[in-house]
Write a protein that holds these residues in place. Structure first.
Motif, PDB file in Angstrom:
ATOM      1  N   ILE A 128      -8.662   0.001  -7.099  1.00 15.78           N
ATOM      2  CA  ILE A 128      -7.451   0.285  -6.328  1.00 15.78           C
ATOM      3  C   ILE A 128      -6.453   1.041  -7.190  1.00 15.78           C
ATOM      4  O   ILE A 128      -6.597   1.134  -8.411  1.00 15.78           O
ATOM      5  CB  ILE A 128      -6.798  -1.009  -5.793  1.00 15.78           C
ATOM      6  CG1 ILE A 128      -6.414  -1.957  -6.935  1.00 15.78           C
ATOM      7  CG2 ILE A 128      -7.710  -1.701  -4.799  1.00 15.78           C
ATOM      8  CD1 ILE A 128      -5.578  -3.139  -6.488  1.00 15.78           C
ATOM      9  N   ALA A 129      -5.440   1.569  -6.545  1.00  9.66           N
ATOM     10  CA  ALA A 129      -4.398   2.329  -7.236  1.00  9.66           C
ATOM     11  C   ALA A 129      -3.723   1.469  -8.291  1.00  9.66           C
ATOM     12  O   ALA A 129      -3.468   0.278  -8.079  1.00  9.66           O
ATOM     13  CB  ALA A 129      -3.363   2.820  -6.225  1.00  9.66           C
ATOM     14  N   TRP A 170       0.335   4.123  -2.656  1.00 12.49           N
ATOM     15  CA  TRP A 170      -0.969   4.719  -2.896  1.00 12.49           C
ATOM     16  C   TRP A 170      -0.964   6.189  -2.470  1.00 12.49           C
ATOM     17  O   TRP A 170      -0.417   6.556  -1.430  1.00 12.49           O
ATOM     18  CB  TRP A 170      -2.055   3.982  -2.116  1.00 12.49           C
ATOM     19  CG  TRP A 170      -2.254   2.554  -2.535  1.00 12.49           C
ATOM     20  CD1 TRP A 170      -1.606   1.883  -3.534  1.00 12.49           C
ATOM     21  CD2 TRP A 170      -3.154   1.616  -1.945  1.00 12.49           C
ATOM     22  NE1 TRP A 170      -2.052   0.578  -3.616  1.00 12.49           N
ATOM     23  CE2 TRP A 170      -3.003   0.389  -2.643  1.00 12.49           C
ATOM     24  CE3 TRP A 170      -4.073   1.673  -0.894  1.00 12.49           C
ATOM     25  CZ2 TRP A 170      -3.736  -0.751  -2.325  1.00 12.49           C
ATOM     26  CZ3 TRP A 170      -4.800   0.541  -0.576  1.00 12.49           C
ATOM     27  CH2 TRP A 170      -4.643  -0.653  -1.287  1.00 12.49           C
ATOM     28  N   GLU A 189      -6.002   8.238  -3.990  1.00 13.76           N
ATOM     29  CA  GLU A 189      -6.306   6.833  -4.283  1.00 13.76           C
ATOM     30  C   GLU A 189      -6.834   6.114  -3.052  1.00 13.76           C
ATOM     31  O   GLU A 189      -7.765   5.288  -3.154  1.00 13.76           O
ATOM     32  CB  GLU A 189      -5.050   6.151  -4.823  1.00 13.76           C
ATOM     33  CG  GLU A 189      -4.695   6.585  -6.242  1.00 13.76           C
ATOM     34  CD  GLU A 189      -3.295   6.185  -6.671  1.00 13.76           C
ATOM     35  OE1 GLU A 189      -3.041   6.147  -7.892  1.00 13.76           O
ATOM     36  OE2 GLU A 189      -2.434   5.928  -5.786  1.00 13.76           O
ATOM     37  N   ARG A 190      -6.277   6.403  -1.895  1.00 14.64           N
ATOM     38  CA  ARG A 190      -6.806   5.798  -0.664  1.00 14.64           C
ATOM     39  C   ARG A 190      -8.230   6.262  -0.392  1.00 14.64           C
ATOM     40  O   ARG A 190      -9.096   5.470  -0.004  1.00 14.64           O
ATOM     41  CB  ARG A 190      -5.901   6.146   0.530  1.00 14.64           C
ATOM     42  CG  ARG A 190      -4.579   5.419   0.551  1.00 14.64           C
ATOM     43  CD  ARG A 190      -3.867   5.594   1.888  1.00 14.64           C
ATOM     44  NE  ARG A 190      -3.514   6.988   2.163  1.00 14.64           N
ATOM     45  CZ  ARG A 190      -2.372   7.569   1.828  1.00 14.64           C
ATOM     46  NH1 ARG A 190      -1.451   6.861   1.182  1.00 14.64           N
ATOM     47  NH2 ARG A 190      -2.136   8.831   2.140  1.00 14.64           N
ATOM     48  N   VAL A 238       0.791  -1.232   0.000  1.00  9.48           N
ATOM     49  CA  VAL A 238       0.000   0.000   0.000  1.00  9.48           C
ATOM     50  C   VAL A 238       0.826   1.287   0.000  1.00  9.48           C
ATOM     51  O   VAL A 238       0.268   2.373  -0.163  1.00  9.48           O
ATOM     52  CB  VAL A 238      -0.941   0.031   1.234  1.00  9.48           C
ATOM     53  CG1 VAL A 238      -1.872  -1.176   1.216  1.00  9.48           C
ATOM     54  CG2 VAL A 238      -0.148   0.068   2.543  1.00  9.48           C
TER      55      VAL A 238
END
Length: 462
Positions: A386-387, A365, A369-370, A362
């Motif tokens: 997701i990213a 990110w 994006e989060r 993660v």
């Protein structure tokens, strides 16, 4: 939510901002002393007609709580403004059983060494409340949101802080009352060794909290029909109170630590102050003013450490810091999911190799994006984007593999020689099928239940 009985007025007052980070520093523990504290809520319903029982009615919440004395639990009482008292919780060797705003029943479990103990604790608790339910003619529903109740159909529990919060919620968001009255969750509380360890665990926990939300998504119905969401409980937080919720982008900034979290909490408006056994309304007021003796609710008074501890419990981000870290993203659910949530986070956060591997998933990110992932998960579940392209399901198996390796490395076995990895099996099943629990419920609603949502009481009760 927290159950407070001591006023804390005999404590020294806080005289500087620097003191506010002390509870967090005091939470640091060597790895050998790390513990697992699991909290889980459940809805209480009358078996005859599925109504949510009030506090005072025969067989209601008061009677339910007092019936637990036969298992060694002792009542916790709170003063009322009229001079009486109400039983608001029960204390015992397995922690605290408390009542949430509309009578949801919560076990805040004891700090335990391993997941075998956690699941045994859950089993004892559920066996006890089911035995009590036989006497009070009540059942217990494991979901993230009441599937069929309006706000008006729900009782309000006589706990001082709840009255203040219920009055304040509509001033700051459209769904705060739903959060209080119509939701249930599972969460796990975990330790850290140092400020740096806390920061890394906080970051991994925040970034992957949407995955937990998807894996446990279990609230697709509102007032008797599908609501268009998989986790409506998670959606509710999007407009509860922006001053005390969210993904906390500052956690990912260089230098994040205790003092930065303190600054965040000082900007979270207060709810109340506890004095002489009663809650005093301080909703919307500033803890910074309190530090300076200028709190309108208590002019000339200064806070104690207990006041600060109370205030720390009134922020509701996806991960919360006190003297431990709370993972807060999951819907309430059945027994197996209660054991699975701590298994996920212990596997990811309590082994350094697993923690490093989870961070690698993660760390690239961006803030946007989060946030996009967090905003998408309540409706899309494992299909949320997701990213870098793809969807949450694409990394779910990898994250579970990391958690499995972390649990295997802990090598905590039961009397049969089994380690803790088996508690992840319900989540592996969800990922293998690519369907959240909510999607399974929707399929039944549109299929074998024929739109009869009352069937959920048989399907999802403990």
């Amino acid at each position: 939510m927290s159950t407070r009985t001591s006023t804390g007025q005999d404590e020294p007052v806080i005289t500087s901002i620097a003191q506010l980070a002390e509870p967090m520093r005091e939470g640091e523990k060597p790895k050998a002393d790390w513990r697992i504290g699991t909290e889980h809520e459940k809805f209480v319903f009358c078996r005859n007609d599925h109504h949510a029982p009030s506090y005072d009615e025969p067989g209601g919440i008061h009677d339910l709580l007092m019936s637990m004395t036969e298992f060694g639990w002792e009542p916790v009482e709170e003063r009322t403004a009229a001079g009486g008292t109400n039983v608001i919780a029960m204390r015992g060797p397995d922690g605290t059983v408390s009542l949430e705003p509309a009578g949801q029943l919560e076990l805040s479990g004891a700090p335990l060494e391993n997941l075998h103990q956690t699941c045994a604790e859950t089993g004892r608790h559920l066996a006890q409340v089911k035995a009590v339910g036989e006497k009070t003619n009540t059942g217990f529903l494991g979901m993230g949101m009441w599937p069929d109740k309006t706000r008006a159909e729900l009782p309000i529990m006589p706990k001082g802080r709840y009255g203040i919060m219920l009055n304040h919620m509509p001033r700051v968001g459209s769904m705060g009352l739903d959060m209080m009255l119509r939701t249930c969750t599972i969460q796990v509380n975990l330790d850290y060794a140092s400020e740096a360890d806390m920061a890394k665990k906080f970051r991994v926990g925040l970034a992957l909290q949407p995955l937990a939300t998807a894996l446990f998504a279990n609230s697709p119905f509102t007032e008797g029909k599908p609501n268009g969401m998989l986790s409506y409980r998670s959606h509710i937080w999007s407009d509860t109170d922006p001053a005390r919720t969210g993904m906390l982008p500052f956690v990912f900034e260089d230098g994040f630590g205790y003092e930065r979290y303190v600054e965040y909490m000082l900007d979270v408006p207060m709810y109340f102050v506890f004095r002489d056994g009663l809650y005093i309304d301080a909703a919307g007021q500033s803890f910074r003013d309190f530090l300076n003796g200028k709190l309108p609710a208590l002019p000339g008074e200064y806070p104690t450490q207990s006041d600060w501890t109370d205030h720390l419990s009134t922020a509701f981000p996806e991960v919360r810091l006190k003297s431990f870290l709370e993972m807060r993203g999951a819907d309430g659910g059945p027994w197996s999911k209660i054991c699975a949530l701590p298994a996920l986070w212990v596997g990811l956060l309590y082994d350094q190799t697993a923690l490093d591997a989870a961070w690698d998933v993660v760390k690239g990110w961006t803030i946007d994006e989060r946030q996009t992932l967090r905003d998408s998960v309540p409706k899309m579940g494992l299909n949320a984007p997701i990213a870098g392209g793809g969807k949450l399901l694409d990394i779910a198996a990898e994250v579970l593999d990391i958690a499995t390796s972390g649990l295997a490395a802990r090598a905590r076995t039961n009397s049969s020689g089994d380690n803790e990895t088996g508690f992840l099996e319900p989540l592996r099943d969800t990922v293998a099928r690519g369907r959240t629990p909510a999607e399974d419920l929707l399929a039944k609603y549109h299929g074998e239940w024929g739109g009869d949502l009352s069937r959920i009481y048989d399907e999802m009760q403990f």
